[in-house]
Write an enzyme that holds these catalytic residues in place. Sequence first.
Site, PDB file in Angstrom:
ATOM      1  CB  ALA A  11      -8.049  28.755 -47.823  1.00 26.40           C
ATOM      2  CB  ALA A  12      -7.666  24.510 -45.082  1.00 25.06           C
ATOM      3  N   GLY A  13     -10.409  26.239 -42.969  1.00 23.53           N
ATOM      4  CA  GLY A  13     -10.989  26.104 -41.404  1.00 23.53           C
ATOM      5  C   GLY A  13     -12.608  26.054 -42.881  1.00 23.53           C
ATOM      6  NE  ARG A  17     -14.647  31.651 -34.777  1.00 29.67           N
ATOM      7  CZ  ARG A  17     -13.324  32.044 -34.846  1.00 29.67           C
ATOM      8  NH1 ARG A  17     -12.954  33.394 -34.266  1.00 29.67           N
ATOM      9  NH2 ARG A  17     -12.889  31.697 -35.553  1.00 29.67           N
ATOM     10  CE  LYS A  24     -13.037  32.220 -42.329  1.00 31.59           C
ATOM     11  NZ  LYS A  24     -12.639  33.151 -40.832  1.00 31.59           N
ATOM     12  CB  THR A  80      -2.742  28.470 -38.230  1.00 28.17           C
ATOM     13  OG1 THR A  80      -2.991  28.719 -36.770  1.00 28.17           O
ATOM     14  CG2 THR A  80      -4.285  28.997 -38.027  1.00 28.17           C
ATOM     15  NE  ARG A 328     -35.073  38.414 -68.743  1.00 23.57           N
ATOM     16  CZ  ARG A 328     -35.913  37.336 -69.350  1.00 23.57           C
ATOM     17  NH1 ARG A 328     -36.648  37.526 -70.356  1.00 23.57           N
ATOM     18  NH2 ARG A 328     -35.347  35.860 -69.382  1.00 23.57           N
ATOM     19  CG  ASN A 381     -39.941  35.166 -77.345  1.00 28.29           C
ATOM     20  OD1 ASN A 381     -40.890  35.190 -76.794  1.00 28.29           O
ATOM     21  ND2 ASN A 381     -38.259  35.336 -77.048  1.00 28.29           N
TER      22      ASN A 381
HETATM   23  C1  UD1 Z   1      -5.898  33.813 -36.141  1.00 25.12           C
HETATM   24  C2  UD1 Z   1      -4.552  34.284 -35.082  1.00 25.12           C
HETATM   25  C3  UD1 Z   1      -4.307  35.316 -34.433  1.00 25.12           C
HETATM   26  C4  UD1 Z   1      -4.660  35.965 -35.169  1.00 25.12           C
HETATM   27  C5  UD1 Z   1      -5.653  36.246 -36.175  1.00 25.12           C
HETATM   28  C6  UD1 Z   1      -6.063  37.153 -37.151  1.00 25.12           C
HETATM   29  C7  UD1 Z   1      -3.743  31.834 -34.788  1.00 25.12           C
HETATM   30  C8  UD1 Z   1      -4.001  30.539 -33.624  1.00 25.12           C
HETATM   31  N1  UD1 Z   1      -4.251  32.927 -34.324  1.00 25.12           N
HETATM   32  O1  UD1 Z   1      -6.805  33.312 -34.955  1.00 25.12           O
HETATM   33  O2  UD1 Z   1      -3.065  34.799 -33.435  1.00 25.12           O
HETATM   34  O3  UD1 Z   1      -5.089  37.503 -34.644  1.00 25.12           O
HETATM   35  O4  UD1 Z   1      -5.809  34.904 -37.031  1.00 25.12           O
HETATM   36  O5  UD1 Z   1      -6.651  36.845 -37.973  1.00 25.12           O
HETATM   37  O6  UD1 Z   1      -2.874  31.026 -35.930  1.00 25.12           O
HETATM   38  N2  UD1 Z   1      -7.257  27.247 -40.852  1.00 25.12           N
HETATM   39  C9  UD1 Z   1      -6.948  26.286 -41.899  1.00 25.12           C
HETATM   40  N3  UD1 Z   1      -6.936  25.024 -41.078  1.00 25.12           N
HETATM   41  C10 UD1 Z   1      -7.044  24.642 -39.154  1.00 25.12           C
HETATM   42  C11 UD1 Z   1      -7.148  25.869 -38.497  1.00 25.12           C
HETATM   43  C12 UD1 Z   1      -7.794  27.341 -39.765  1.00 25.12           C
HETATM   44  O7  UD1 Z   1      -6.506  26.102 -42.848  1.00 25.12           O
HETATM   45  O8  UD1 Z   1      -6.833  23.324 -38.945  1.00 25.12           O
HETATM   46  C13 UD1 Z   1      -7.381  28.551 -41.881  1.00 25.12           C
HETATM   47  C14 UD1 Z   1      -8.306  29.282 -41.822  1.00 25.12           C
HETATM   48  O9  UD1 Z   1      -9.686  29.011 -42.864  1.00 25.12           O
HETATM   49  C15 UD1 Z   1      -9.001  30.452 -41.293  1.00 25.12           C
HETATM   50  C16 UD1 Z   1      -7.274  31.022 -41.328  1.00 25.12           C
HETATM   51  O10 UD1 Z   1      -6.215  29.425 -40.857  1.00 25.12           O
HETATM   52  O11 UD1 Z   1      -8.527  31.271 -43.001  1.00 25.12           O
HETATM   53  C17 UD1 Z   1      -6.887  31.379 -39.447  1.00 25.12           C
HETATM   54  O12 UD1 Z   1      -7.849  31.045 -38.987  1.00 25.12           O
HETATM   55  P1  UD1 Z   1      -9.206  31.895 -37.893  1.00 25.12           P
HETATM   56  O13 UD1 Z   1      -9.546  30.036 -37.278  1.00 25.12           O
HETATM   57  O14 UD1 Z   1      -9.642  32.539 -38.115  1.00 25.12           O
HETATM   58  O15 UD1 Z   1      -8.436  31.414 -36.868  1.00 25.12           O
HETATM   59  P2  UD1 Z   1      -8.277  33.205 -35.018  1.00 25.12           P
HETATM   60  O16 UD1 Z   1      -9.199  32.548 -34.262  1.00 25.12           O
HETATM   61  O17 UD1 Z   1      -8.998  34.147 -36.250  1.00 25.12           O
HETATM   62 CA    CA Z   2      -9.742  34.119 -38.464  1.00 22.32          CA
END
Ligand code: UD1
Ligand code: CA
Length: 453
Positions: A11-13, A17, A24, A80, A328, A381
């Site tokens: 959950a670091a991303g 988008r 997110k 990831t 309320r 009041n």
């Molecule tokens: C990813 C998968 C893809 C899969 C899809 C399904 C990879 C490379 N790709 O793509 O194969 O079909 O999910 O949902 O894994 N995150 C981090 N740190 C980072 C990057 C991402 O914690 O450095 C987290 C994001 O916050 C997110 C999750 O990893 O919750 C997935 O990242 P996201 O960028 O959404 O991957 P997708 O492009 O959707």
């Molecule tokens: Ca995703």
Amino acid sequence: MLEEIRPIVLAAGKGTRMRSELPKVLHRLAGRPLLSHVLGALRSAGYGRPIVVVGHGGDLVEELVRSEADCVYQEQQLGTGHAVLTALSAFPGLGRVLIINGDLPLLCPETLGEIAGSDGEAGAILAAEVDDPSGFGRILRNADGHLQRIVEDADCDDAQRAIREVNVGVYLLPAAALGDALRQTGSANAQGEIYLVDAVTALAKEEPIAAPTCAGEEAGQVNDRRELAQAEAVLRRRQVQRLMDAGVTVLDPATTYVDAGVEVGQDTVLRPFTFLEGETRIGSGCDIGPQSRIVDSSIGDGCRVEFSVLEETTLGDGTSCGPFSHLRPGTVAGKQVSIGNFVEIKAVQIGDQSKVRHHTYLGNAELGRRVNIGAGTVIVNYDGKRKHFTRIGDEAFIGCNSNLIAPREIGPQSYVAAGSTLTQDLPAGALGVARERQRNIEGWVARRREREE
Ligand code: UD1
Ligand code: CA
């Protein structure tokens, strides 16, 4: 034993988008942050305490999950795979881990539980067939059905792009072997990131990895606001179906909005454009809506709420409200209370069988039982700086268009004459008249007409 397996939630991303200031995973779906849906499903499935990898808006995310998960900071979002390595470094010595993307709010606990059942293989990856595979990694299988490799969308050739079986983003793998594979994984791909999927592909070359499937709907991820709306629609349908299965009549599921966790009793009818939000509980045999919004409130049995907004309100059995009223925070009505139209109430306790029927404002007060509040009554009041309290005793009768200047005590079984502005307390059983006495001036109209001519 699922509780021995610790999930690693990514959950670091930033969620670029989404085009948002908010991380997110904190965007809301069915009234809860996206990440709470993921953690809730893991908990229901029976997994151990999750490790959540946080980065963008990490403080906010940590604040949300602190009580139920351990957080690890990924300072730079290098992919990831890098996120998983960060977690594995912070928690050495883990056995099998369940890795799950934090943007998958539609996964069911049953599905998450079943993936751990794939025995005989080194690990498992969850697959699903979806109508539109764009944005997903594609699953390629060996002749024996095990995982061969995952190809990211951006790295697909034309033939691979047509594959509709995708990587959902859930993996059950041995931590040590995964760590080794990740340390050998490069970032030579379209994004220049360390891909978790590349390490999984490398593991699949060494040992068989199962690829069980789930319903395509569960694979729904949230990368942008369109997908957020799609996920909301799925969750909303599931909530309404859950209520209908429990014996609630929903006249129009398409326009009924129910947050996760809302409870509604049997034989209650929900009419169109009803919004039940937050921690709301509705009893049985109620008639709710149309066009009502009830937030963080508790409604008893046999209540009616029509065209009204209720926030942090409690209604006892058989109480009704509306049309067109606003209750309320801090409104607590007893049983068989009648709240009618164009009534606003804030921080008021109302005893059983009292009536507040028309065009009234009540604030910071306590009303006894069988009190009658006439049309147009206002509890004054607020003096511009502070709120003051008013108490109205049992069976008091407040005539129409009265102002009760707070702080005020109105005794039980007293009467306030219509049109009064009370600046003194009223003893029990007394009549309070606080208005000009009427004076009739005979012949006044004719005399005026003569003057004007
Ligand atoms: C990813 C998968 C893809 C899969 C899809 C399904 C990879 C490379 N790709 O793509 O194969 O079909 O999910 O949902 O894994 N995150 C981090 N740190 C980072 C990057 C991402 O914690 O450095 C987290 C994001 O916050 C997110 C999750 O990893 O919750 C997935 O990242 P996201 O960028 O959404 O991957 P997708 O492009 O959707
Ligand atoms: Ca995703």
